[in-house]
Scaffold this motif. Structure first.
Motif, short mmCIF file in Angstrom:
data_model
loop_
_atom_site.label_atom_id
_atom_site.label_comp_id
_atom_site.label_asym_id
_atom_site.label_seq_id
_atom_site.Cartn_x
_atom_site.Cartn_y
_atom_site.Cartn_z
N PHE A 429 0.83 -1.20 0.00
CA PHE A 429 0.00 0.00 0.00
C PHE A 429 0.87 1.25 0.00
CE2 PHE A 429 -2.13 -3.40 2.29
CZ PHE A 429 -3.35 -3.47 1.65
N GLU A 430 0.26 2.34 -0.46
CA GLU A 430 0.95 3.63 -0.41
C GLU A 430 1.23 4.03 1.03
OE1 GLU A 430 0.36 8.27 -1.89
OE2 GLU A 430 -1.30 6.83 -2.05
N ASP A 431 0.23 3.83 1.90
CA ASP A 431 0.39 4.12 3.31
C ASP A 431 0.95 2.87 3.97
OD1 ASP A 431 0.28 5.12 5.85
OD2 ASP A 431 -1.89 4.93 6.08
N ALA A 432 2.27 2.78 4.04
CA ALA A 432 2.94 1.56 4.51
C ALA A 432 2.77 1.42 6.02
CB ALA A 432 4.42 1.60 4.15
N THR A 433 2.21 0.29 6.44
CA THR A 433 2.02 0.02 7.86
C THR A 433 2.97 -1.09 8.29
OG1 THR A 433 -0.31 0.64 7.79
CG2 THR A 433 0.39 -0.75 9.62
N LEU A 434 3.75 -0.81 9.31
CA LEU A 434 4.65 -1.82 9.89
C LEU A 434 4.18 -2.11 11.31
CD1 LEU A 434 8.12 -0.46 8.68
CD2 LEU A 434 6.63 -2.15 7.56
N PHE A 435 4.63 -3.23 11.84
CA PHE A 435 4.24 -3.65 13.18
C PHE A 435 5.40 -3.48 14.15
CE2 PHE A 435 1.47 -5.79 10.20
CZ PHE A 435 0.22 -5.58 10.77
N SER A 436 5.07 -3.40 15.42
CA SER A 436 6.08 -3.14 16.46
C SER A 436 6.89 -4.39 16.74
CB SER A 436 5.39 -2.65 17.74
OG SER A 436 4.64 -1.49 17.49
N SER A 438 10.48 -6.79 14.75
CA SER A 438 11.74 -6.62 14.02
C SER A 438 11.50 -6.43 12.53
CB SER A 438 12.64 -7.83 14.24
OG SER A 438 12.08 -8.98 13.64
N VAL A 439 12.51 -5.90 11.86
CA VAL A 439 12.46 -5.79 10.40
C VAL A 439 12.24 -7.16 9.79
CG1 VAL A 439 13.83 -5.26 8.35
CG2 VAL A 439 13.90 -3.71 10.33
N ARG A 440 12.94 -8.15 10.30
CA ARG A 440 12.82 -9.51 9.77
C ARG A 440 11.37 -9.99 9.82
NH1 ARG A 440 16.41 -13.74 9.44
NH2 ARG A 440 17.99 -12.46 10.47
N ASP A 441 10.74 -9.85 10.98
CA ASP A 441 9.36 -10.33 11.13
C ASP A 441 8.40 -9.55 10.24
OD1 ASP A 441 10.13 -12.23 12.94
OD2 ASP A 441 9.65 -11.01 14.70
N ASN A 442 8.65 -8.26 10.06
CA ASN A 442 7.77 -7.46 9.20
C ASN A 442 7.88 -7.90 7.75
OD1 ASN A 442 6.19 -5.00 10.30
ND2 ASN A 442 8.06 -4.99 11.52
N VAL A 443 9.10 -8.13 7.27
CA VAL A 443 9.29 -8.49 5.87
C VAL A 443 8.77 -9.91 5.59
CG1 VAL A 443 11.02 -8.91 4.07
CG2 VAL A 443 11.22 -6.91 5.57
N LEU A 444 8.97 -10.83 6.54
CA LEU A 444 8.58 -12.23 6.31
C LEU A 444 7.15 -12.51 6.74
CD1 LEU A 444 11.86 -14.01 7.47
CD2 LEU A 444 11.15 -13.42 5.14
N LEU A 445 6.39 -11.45 7.04
CA LEU A 445 5.02 -11.62 7.53
C LEU A 445 4.16 -12.43 6.57
CD1 LEU A 445 2.93 -10.77 9.73
CD2 LEU A 445 2.39 -8.82 8.26
N ASP A 478 20.74 -3.32 15.10
CA ASP A 478 20.74 -4.78 15.13
C ASP A 478 20.43 -5.39 13.78
OD1 ASP A 478 21.29 -5.03 17.95
OD2 ASP A 478 19.22 -4.37 18.31
N GLY A 479 20.67 -4.62 12.73
CA GLY A 479 20.42 -5.13 11.40
C GLY A 479 18.96 -5.49 11.19
N ALA A 480 18.71 -6.66 10.60
CA ALA A 480 17.34 -7.08 10.33
C ALA A 480 16.58 -7.44 11.59
CB ALA A 480 17.34 -8.28 9.38
N ASP A 481 17.27 -7.56 12.70
CA ASP A 481 16.60 -7.88 13.97
C ASP A 481 16.29 -6.62 14.79
OD1 ASP A 481 16.62 -10.71 13.64
OD2 ASP A 481 18.76 -10.69 14.06
N THR A 482 16.48 -5.47 14.19
CA THR A 482 16.17 -4.21 14.87
C THR A 482 14.66 -4.03 14.99
OG1 THR A 482 18.18 -3.17 14.01
CG2 THR A 482 16.43 -1.70 14.80
N LEU A 483 14.20 -3.65 16.16
CA LEU A 483 12.78 -3.36 16.35
C LEU A 483 12.47 -2.00 15.72
CD1 LEU A 483 12.30 -4.50 20.06
CD2 LEU A 483 11.86 -5.79 17.97
N VAL A 484 11.41 -1.95 14.92
CA VAL A 484 11.13 -0.72 14.17
C VAL A 484 10.29 0.26 14.96
CG1 VAL A 484 11.34 -1.90 11.96
CG2 VAL A 484 9.10 -1.73 13.06
N GLY A 485 9.79 -0.13 16.14
CA GLY A 485 8.97 0.79 16.93
C GLY A 485 7.53 0.76 16.49
#
Length: 603
Positions: A429-436, A438-445, A478-485
């Motif tokens: 989506f244009e309005d990108a929603t991420l979850f609180s 890690s980057v890894r978990d968001n991408v592999l969702l 922490d690279g891909a394991d960084t929490l995105v907030g």
């Protein structure tokens, strides 16, 4: 927000909890029995006192007085033991019921369609999930049991009052009759206020959530004071409702205190007269008032327990408003499967209108016919309000068409299970929603069943980040394991969009739907992403909402959406020659792109 179509009676409303309570019903019954046992121990004490006053005390038999005291002590100890058993029986089961209701509530929220979430405020859902379900648990563990046991205690205790003299029992009960009137009045008035209070608390939660999420906007425009004034008005409204609730409870408590005292006074006068005329012994009179005193707490508790009952009933209504909400987007009774998905996506005579659209308004999508061949990249262009974003929500059944059909490899998407459909179709989506997380978990969702820590997951993650040009991930602490907030707000808009795009790519769908996913990227980064996307789109059917000429260049063909209809389809060059509306749309894109480039240069 919507409400129940009709208001059920309190017993019928609370009866909806039975399926949740049924597995732990034996332990709750055990808690009721233990609470009833404690009440009976308290009612037996006056009987012992009667025997002591008329016997050992009157005769001066000290040893018997001591044994009577020991008996009262034993009854008190048994009462305490039963109270302990009540808590031991009910606390764990009640938390289990809370767990099950909360699980089902969350599961229901996940399955309800986007149209439901369009209508409901997030704060209202949050207050139901946390506050209301917690209140139901406390009522099951405490309020329901005590209300039942205390009412039984009053009935049995009142029967005991007639044991000593019918005049005393009759006086006590007749004087107590007004309590039923005040109880009925209280239930009616307090029920309305309880609902208002809980709804207002949900609105307040929504305001807090919006203020926190929009804190950057409020600070940037210096509107913190304005937000505070709005919040203060809502708080004052809620405070006023709570005060009205407190007044209703206070009035009931007043009568629950005054009426028994009047009954006590009248019974004392009658009791003294009966004792003076030898129709009642001193021990019987003493026991009568000891019994009446034992009934005082059950009588006084009715005010609190009735208010608790009504709060629980209101909380149950609010929870079941969500659980009972209609869900039109469900799996079919006889689902079909796609054995060898190719990725052909077709819109055939598609019409769509939102539920709250007026009867005189035209459909937002008004007969869309469009076919995307397997592996084809189709750009969708149109002016603001033409229906582009709405069209992109239909392949994954975020909404269902109101007429016509969307087909995947010749199968109506409504004939597929949602799990299978969304395995074949992915979105960004244009309005990108991420979850609180890690980057890894968001991408592999979107990769169900893939262990995020496996070597395969590492390879999928690296490829997705490469395609989305999300190399910034490797520079995070922490690279891909960084929490995105929370919602990924610690990242820039462009970074969030690249991660959202990586998530869609990592799902490896047959059909990729992209709603202007590159709008927050600078021109140079967009060019790199588009070059990487070409490798993915070579084997994936893609529908891309485009707002830039460079995005249109990705496409094999372009579809022009005008006033809810596809008015032209062709290559970019063909449409420039044949479609005046397309030339107008592209010229507006070019003007926006020039403005963006000039802004970047000035910065």
């Amino acid at each position: 927000m919507t409400s129940s179509p009709q208001r059920l009676s309190t017993p019928r409303a609370l009866a909806r909890l039975i399926p949740f309570v049924k597995p732990v019903l034996p332990r709750l019954i055990g808690g009721c029995i233990a609470a009833f046992g404690a009440a009976m121990m308290s009612l037996l004490i006056p009987l012992v006192l009667e025997a002591v006053v008329d016997g050992p005390i009157a005769d001066g038999e000290i040893p018997l007085i001591v044994w009577a005291a020991v008996g009262v002590l034993v009854l008190g100890a048994l009462e305490a033991l039963f109270i302990y058993l009540r808590r031991a029986f009910v606390l764990t089961p009640a938390t289990g019921v809370e767990y099950e209701i909360r699980q089902q509530f969350y599961r229901r929220l996940q399955r309800l369609p986007v149209s439901f979430h369009d209508r409901w405020q997030s704060g209202q859902l949050l207050s139901r999930m946390m506050q209301d379900i917690n209140l139901i648990r406390r009522w099951l563990a405490f309020g329901a049991i005590l209300l039942l046991v205390n009412v039984l205690t009053i009935v049995i205790g009142a029967a005991f009052l007639f044991r000593w003299h019918w005049a005393l029992g009759t006086t006590f009960l007749v004087v107590s009759i007004p309590l039923w009137f005040f109880g009925y009045r209280f239930e009616h008035n307090y029920g309305v206020l309880a609902r208002q209070s809980q709804d207002q608390a949900g609105d307040l939660a929504t305001s807090v959530e919006e203020s926190v999420h929009g804190i950057r906007v409020l600070k940037a425009f210096g509107r913190g004071k304005h937000a505070l004034q709005k919040f203060r008005a809502q708080v004052e409204t809620l405070r006023g409702t709570e005060l009205r609730k407190a007044r209703e409870v206070g009035v009931l408590w007043f009568w629950l205190e005054v009426v028994p005292m009047i009954a006590f006074a009248l019974c004392l006068l009658i009791g003294i007269w009966l004792a003076s005329t030898d129709q009642l012994t001193v021990g019987e009179l003493f026991a009568f008032f000891a019994m009446a005193t034992a009934l005082r707490w059950p009588l006084e508790s009715l005010g609190f327990l009735f208010s608790f009952l009504i709060d629980a009933r209101t909380a149950t209504d609010r929870v079941f408003e969500v659980l009972d909400s209609e869900n039109a987007i469900v799996d079919p009774d006889n689902p079909k499967t796609i054995e060898n998905p190719r990725g052909e996506l077709a819109f055939r005579g598609v019409h769509f209108r939102y539920q709250d659209a007026g009867a005189t308004e035209r459909d937002l999508l008004d007969g869309v016919d469009l076919v995307l061949e397997p592996g084809e990249t189709m750009a969708l262009v149109g002016l603001t309000g033409s229906g582009k974003t709405t069209l992109t929500t239909l392949p994954a059944r975020l909404y269902d068409v109101t007429e016509g059909a969307v087909e995947l490899d010749g199968v109506d998407v409504r004939d597929l299970t949602l799990e299978e459909l969304r395995r074949h179709v992915a979105m960004a989506f244009e309005d990108a929603t991420l979850f609180s997380t890690s980057v890894r978990d968001n991408v592999l969702l979107g990769r169900d069943g893939l262990d995020p820590l496996s070597p395969e997951a590492d390879a999928v993650l690296a490829e997705a980040l490469e395609i989305a040009q999300a190399h910034f991930v490797y520079d995070l602490p922490d690279g891909a394991d960084t929490l995105v907030g929370e919602e990924g707000l610690s990242l820039s808009g462009g970074q969030r969009q690249r991660l959202a795009l990586a998530r869609a790519v990592a799902a490896r769908p047959r059909v990729l739907v992209l709603d202007d996913p590159l709008s927050a990227l600078d021109v140079d980064t967009e060019a790199l992403v588009e070059a990487a996307l070409r490798r993915v789109l070579a084997t994936t059917t893609a529908l891309i909402v485009a707002h830039r000429p460079s995005t249109v260049a990705l496409a094999d063909r372009v579809a022009v959406l005008e006033a809810g209809r596809i008015t032209a389809v062709g290559t970019h060059a063909e449409l420039l020659r044949t479609s005046e509306h397309y030339r107008h749309v592209i010229s507006s894109f070019e003007a926006e792109e020039r403005t963006q480039r000039e802004t970047e240069v000035n910065l």
